[in-house]
Motif scaffolding. Structure first.
Motif, PDB file in Angstrom:
ATOM      1  N   GLN A   1       9.918   2.525  -1.943  1.00  0.00           N
ATOM      2  CA  GLN A   1       8.863   2.641  -2.939  1.00  0.00           C
ATOM      3  C   GLN A   1       8.649   1.325  -3.693  1.00  0.00           C
ATOM      4  O   GLN A   1       7.518   0.969  -4.015  1.00  0.00           O
ATOM      5  N   GLN A   2       9.743   0.618  -3.949  1.00  0.00           N
ATOM      6  CA  GLN A   2       9.614  -0.678  -4.609  1.00  0.00           C
ATOM      7  C   GLN A   2       8.902  -1.691  -3.714  1.00  0.00           C
ATOM      8  O   GLN A   2       8.078  -2.473  -4.178  1.00  0.00           O
TER       9      GLN A   2
ATOM     10  N   HIS B   1       6.646  -1.092  -1.611  1.00  0.00           N
ATOM     11  CA  HIS B   1       5.219  -0.752  -1.540  1.00  0.00           C
ATOM     12  C   HIS B   1       4.578  -0.702  -2.922  1.00  0.00           C
ATOM     13  O   HIS B   1       3.438  -0.237  -3.058  1.00  0.00           O
TER      14      HIS B   1
ATOM     15  N   ILE C   1       5.165   1.131  -5.543  1.00  0.00           N
ATOM     16  CA  ILE C   1       4.934   2.454  -6.117  1.00  0.00           C
ATOM     17  C   ILE C   1       5.722   2.649  -7.406  1.00  0.00           C
ATOM     18  O   ILE C   1       5.285   3.335  -8.323  1.00  0.00           O
ATOM     19  N   ILE C   2       6.912   2.060  -7.492  1.00  0.00           N
ATOM     20  CA  ILE C   2       7.711   2.104  -8.717  1.00  0.00           C
ATOM     21  C   ILE C   2       8.126   0.685  -9.068  1.00  0.00           C
ATOM     22  O   ILE C   2       8.192  -0.186  -8.196  1.00  0.00           O
TER      23      ILE C   2
ATOM     24  N   LYS D   1       5.024   3.824   4.959  1.00  0.00           N
ATOM     25  CA  LYS D   1       4.118   3.954   3.813  1.00  0.00           C
ATOM     26  C   LYS D   1       3.985   5.415   3.381  1.00  0.00           C
ATOM     27  O   LYS D   1       4.005   5.736   2.187  1.00  0.00           O
TER      28      LYS D   1
ATOM     29  N   ALA E   1       7.133   6.424   1.569  1.00  0.00           N
ATOM     30  CA  ALA E   1       7.203   5.821   0.236  1.00  0.00           C
ATOM     31  C   ALA E   1       6.283   6.542  -0.744  1.00  0.00           C
ATOM     32  O   ALA E   1       6.608   6.674  -1.935  1.00  0.00           O
ATOM     33  N   GLU E   2       5.140   7.013  -0.266  1.00  0.00           N
ATOM     34  CA  GLU E   2       4.160   7.654  -1.142  1.00  0.00           C
ATOM     35  C   GLU E   2       4.407   9.148  -1.309  1.00  0.00           C
ATOM     36  O   GLU E   2       3.764   9.797  -2.143  1.00  0.00           O
TER      37      GLU E   2
ATOM     38  N   THR F   1       5.744  12.459  -2.616  1.00  0.00           N
ATOM     39  CA  THR F   1       6.440  12.992  -3.796  1.00  0.00           C
ATOM     40  C   THR F   1       7.343  14.159  -3.416  1.00  0.00           C
ATOM     41  O   THR F   1       8.312  14.445  -4.106  1.00  0.00           O
TER      42      THR F   1
END
Length: 330
Positions: free
Chosen positions: A125-126, A128, A130-131, A176, A179-180, A182
């Motif tokens: 996630q980092q 991409h 996202i966080i 991807k 990572a996205e 939830t």
């Protein structure tokens, strides 16, 4: 043992908080946790790993006792001292007590497996965006472990662009999507929290002198909320397999950083602990094998005196934890 020799227990707890203990113990726990899945049934392999863990704990404690030149009898007497000047993290109690209690060990291992998957997911996630980069999972991390994760995050982000060019389109899309997602993170967090609750329950039972009234069925975690969009089962399986591949890569990076941490400690430590340092390095050498089959401590003779050290330490830490909890309740 006189009161003047009460330094023994404080010295050992200091050792347990340092890299000579934590590097081999955490490396073992992380690598061996991979087969401990939520809801897994106890089998001979799990029991064998628990026996291996007992041997590792006894081996490291015995090496340290030899370094400081005291006998198990002297250490047992030191554990009877009235107080300690050294505070310790609850994970220290869990690590030692897990060698005596299979239920605590199993819950500790399942939780670690889930934490590793969450850490691997957060790395994705980092990468991409996202966080934020500063967000690190694992509230129970020690400062040394946080430092390791920060270094891994830094290296992962540096390598991300170069690696992306080598991935095929299908893998890039899979990464991807994961990572996205939830749902996957929510599932892992819920399972981890459930295992944390079950570990706390096992710890409380171990601290109580009263046997359980009757065997209770394992609590089921709360069901996940329904997905907004159903994911194809094959796609979900591919995501989970890819995440576990990323977890295994994370393990390898952690091992490299721990080796550096141990080497830095050995270079700066004024009071040398040659036997315990060699013991830690021997364990790390064993962890270079495939994580599913590695043997950390082949052909090691452990006598009953080393076991005596672990038993005495576990009982003393038990007293400390009870006193800490009572202090919180006052």
């Amino acid at each position: 043992m006189s009161g003047e020799d009460g330094w023994v227990f404080d010295s050992l707890v200091g050792f347990l908080r340092g890299p000579v203990w934590n590097v081999p113990i955490l490396t073992f726990i992380e690598h061996k946790s991979l087969i401990f899945e939520p809801g897994c049934e106890e089998d001979t392999e799990h029991k064998a790993i628990h026996d291996e863990y007992k041997n590792l704990v006894d081996f490291m404690l015995g090496s340290y006792m030899e370094d400081i030149g005291i006998t198990p009898e002297q250490f047992e007497a030191a554990c009877g001292e009235a107080s300690t000047k050294t505070t310790f993290h609850q994970t220290l109690f869990e690590q030692v007590w897990a060698a005596d209690d299979f239920e605590i060990f199993k819950r500790m291992m399942i939780q670690k497996n889930l934490e590793l998957q969450l850490q691997a997911l957060e790395l994705l996630q980092q990468k991409h965006g996202i966080i934020p980069e500063s967000c690190i999972p694992g509230d129970s991390m020690t400062p040394a472990e946080q430092e390791i994760m920060e270094e891994i995050i830094k290296k992962s982000l540096e390598e991300h662009e170069a690696l992306q060019a080598t991935l095929d389109e299908e893998t890039r899309d899979l990464e991807k999507a994961l990572a996205e997602s939830t749902e996957e993170k929510g599932r892992l967090e819920m399972e981890r929290n459930h295992e944390r609750e079950m570990l706390e329950k096992a710890l409380k039972m171990s601290l109580s002198d009263e046997p359980p009234a009757e065997e209770e069925e394992e609590e089921e975690p709360e069901p996940l909320p329904p997905r907004s969009d159903e994911i194809d089962p094959d796609e979900l399986r591919r995501r989970q397999e890819y995440l576990k591949e990323q977890r295994d890569k994370l393990l390898a990076m952690k091992r490299q950083e721990r080796e550096k941490q141990l080497a830095a400690y050995e270079g700066s430590e004024t009071t040398k602990r040659p036997k315990s340092s060699r013991a830690a390095r021997r364990v790390l050498a064993g962890s270079t094998i495939d994580p599913h089959t590695l043997q950390f401590l082949p052909e090691i003779d452990l006598d009953s005196k080393k076991l005596q050290v672990r038993k005495a330490l576990a009982e003393r830490l038990k007293v400390e934890v009870i006193a800490h909890h009572q202090g919180d309740n006052e």
